[in-house]
Design an enzyme around this catalytic site. Structure first.
Site, PDB file in Angstrom:
ATOM      1  N   GLY A  88       2.622   1.862  10.959  1.00 40.99           N
ATOM      2  CA  GLY A  88       3.617   2.934  10.839  1.00 40.99           C
ATOM      3  C   GLY A  88       4.328   3.255  12.140  1.00 40.99           C
ATOM      4  CD  GLU A 122      -2.767   5.266   7.076  1.00 41.45           C
ATOM      5  OE1 GLU A 122      -2.763   5.366   5.843  1.00 41.45           O
ATOM      6  OE2 GLU A 122      -1.863   4.678   7.712  1.00 41.45           O
ATOM      7  CD  GLU A 180      -3.509  -2.516   7.262  1.00 43.02           C
ATOM      8  OE1 GLU A 180      -2.479  -2.839   6.679  1.00 43.02           O
ATOM      9  OE2 GLU A 180      -4.023  -1.389   7.143  1.00 43.02           O
ATOM     10  CG  ASN A 204      -1.753   1.221   1.366  1.00 42.74           C
ATOM     11  OD1 ASN A 204      -1.823   2.030   0.445  1.00 42.74           O
ATOM     12  ND2 ASN A 204      -2.420   1.374   2.507  1.00 42.74           N
ATOM     13  CG  HIS A 241      -5.793   1.872   5.249  1.00 43.13           C
ATOM     14  ND1 HIS A 241      -5.286   2.732   6.193  1.00 43.13           N
ATOM     15  CD2 HIS A 241      -4.837   0.938   5.023  1.00 43.13           C
ATOM     16  CE1 HIS A 241      -4.066   2.341   6.518  1.00 43.13           C
ATOM     17  NE2 HIS A 241      -3.765   1.250   5.826  1.00 43.13           N
ATOM     18  CB  SER A 247       5.224  -2.452  12.086  1.00 48.42           C
ATOM     19  OG  SER A 247       4.851  -1.130  12.444  1.00 48.42           O
ATOM     20  CE  LYS A 276      -0.065   3.026   4.952  1.00 49.23           C
ATOM     21  NZ  LYS A 276       0.029   3.075   6.393  1.00 49.23           N
TER      22      LYS A 276
HETATM   23  P1  13P Z   1       3.031   0.024   7.771  1.00 42.01           P
HETATM   24  O1  13P Z   1       3.490  -1.246   7.110  1.00 42.01           O
HETATM   25  O2  13P Z   1       3.810   1.231   7.342  1.00 42.01           O
HETATM   26  O3  13P Z   1       2.938  -0.130   9.263  1.00 42.01           O
HETATM   27  O4  13P Z   1       1.536   0.304   7.252  1.00 42.01           O
HETATM   28  C1  13P Z   1       0.613  -0.728   7.272  1.00 42.01           C
HETATM   29  C2  13P Z   1      -0.551  -0.311   6.490  1.00 42.01           C
HETATM   30  O5  13P Z   1      -1.269   0.597   6.859  1.00 42.01           O
HETATM   31  C3  13P Z   1      -0.800  -0.995   5.212  1.00 42.01           C
HETATM   32  O6  13P Z   1      -2.043  -0.690   4.712  1.00 42.01           O
END
Ligand code: 13P
Length: 271
Positions: A192, A97, A186, A9, A95, A232, A11
């Site tokens: 992150g 976010e 997730e 992803n 997601h 992560s 982002k």
């Molecule tokens: P990270 O791998 O940066 O922790 O992000 C995970 C994520 O949100 C994938 O959609």
């Protein structure tokens, strides 16, 4: 058997140039690889999808979000019709976010799932608890609600489509791709932050998600849906997750931004 699925992803990262270079580079690496590879996907910012799509060979290409209406006065949104027009595999839905910063709810998520799946596009539906919900011990209830409240928005036709695909998958015993639906677990506190969930925590939640899916659909369907872990994941810990029998793949943010790192993780799934 559920074939492992590794999805990056991006982002809100990359430019048109870096996205195109990455996508070609990754696919060349995959073509030249002698390793047995998992299924692989990339979730790109919408603005690059049209340029990336013609380059698509073995990698599935996803949007990161989609609107549930086929068209209309919804400034800033993109529709399933637009994804179909660009020959895109599907989209992420809800997601964390999107839930956290853009008011995504289980209701809107359900409408998006319905829109994608009724158009024969794939959906990766994201669920997961916040740190507070984890610490309160309420996380299973939260995840159950995220699943049940969303799928209640899906028509019987869409549910039948998911169930029929599952039966085909199970009867052939091979990975019939694309399976319409995947779930991504997730936990918000692991995204992150460098603070990944333990394999045991992820294993337990994945088992719980499959139980909820069997209540929403049926046992056979639940067994065919891939459940990915995200939060992560990187080259140094990916093997632990991907070798767990309840974890069918990974949704990777930060460590998917560099094609070498991402390719390395894809090769680690040769299990
Ligand atoms: P990270 O791998 O940066 O922790 O992000 C995970 C994520 O949100 C994938 O959609």
């Amino acid at each position: 058997m559920r074939k492992k699925y590794v999805v990056g992803n991006w982002k809100m990262f990359k430019t048109s140039e870096t996205a195109l270079n990455y996508f070609s580079d990754l696919q060349n690496k995959l073509r030249d690889s002698t390793t047995v590879l998992p299924d692989i996907g990339i979730c790109s910012p919408a603005v690059f999808l049209q340029e990336l799509s013609p380059l698509k060979r073995s990698v599935h290409l996803y949007a990161q979000n989609v609107h549930w209406e086929p068209e209309g006065a919804f400034t800033g949104e993109i529709s399933t019709q637009m994804l179909l027009g660009c020959n895109i595999t599907g989209s992420l839905v809800a997601h964390s976010e999107r839930r956290q910063y853009f008011n995504e709810t289980n209701l809107s998520a359900g409408k998006k799932l319905n829109a994608l799946l009724s158009q024969n596009l794939q959906a990766i539906y994201c669920v997961g608890e916040s740190l507070q919900e984890r610490e309160s011990g309420e996380f299973n209830n939260i995840i159950e609600t995220q699943l049940k409240d969303a799928f209640i928005q899906c028509s019987q036709e869409v549910k039948n489509h998911i169930q029929t695909s599952a039966k085909e998958h199970n009867s052939t015993q091979i990975s019939v791709h694309p399976q319409p639906l995947s779930i991504a677990y997730e936990p918000v506190w692991a995204i992150g932050t460098g603070k990944a969930a333990t394999v045991k925590d992820a294993h337990d939640v994945h088992q719980f998600i499959r139980k909820v899916l069997s209540e929403i659909f049926d046992h056979e369907t639940a067994n065919s849906i891939r459940i990915l872990y995200g939060g992560s994941v990187k080259a140094s810990n990916a093997v632990e997750y991907l070798s767990d029998d309840k974890i069918d793949g990974a949704l990777i943010g930060g460590a998917s931004l560099n094609p070498d790192d991402f390719f390395k993780i894809c090769c680690l799934t040769n299990l």
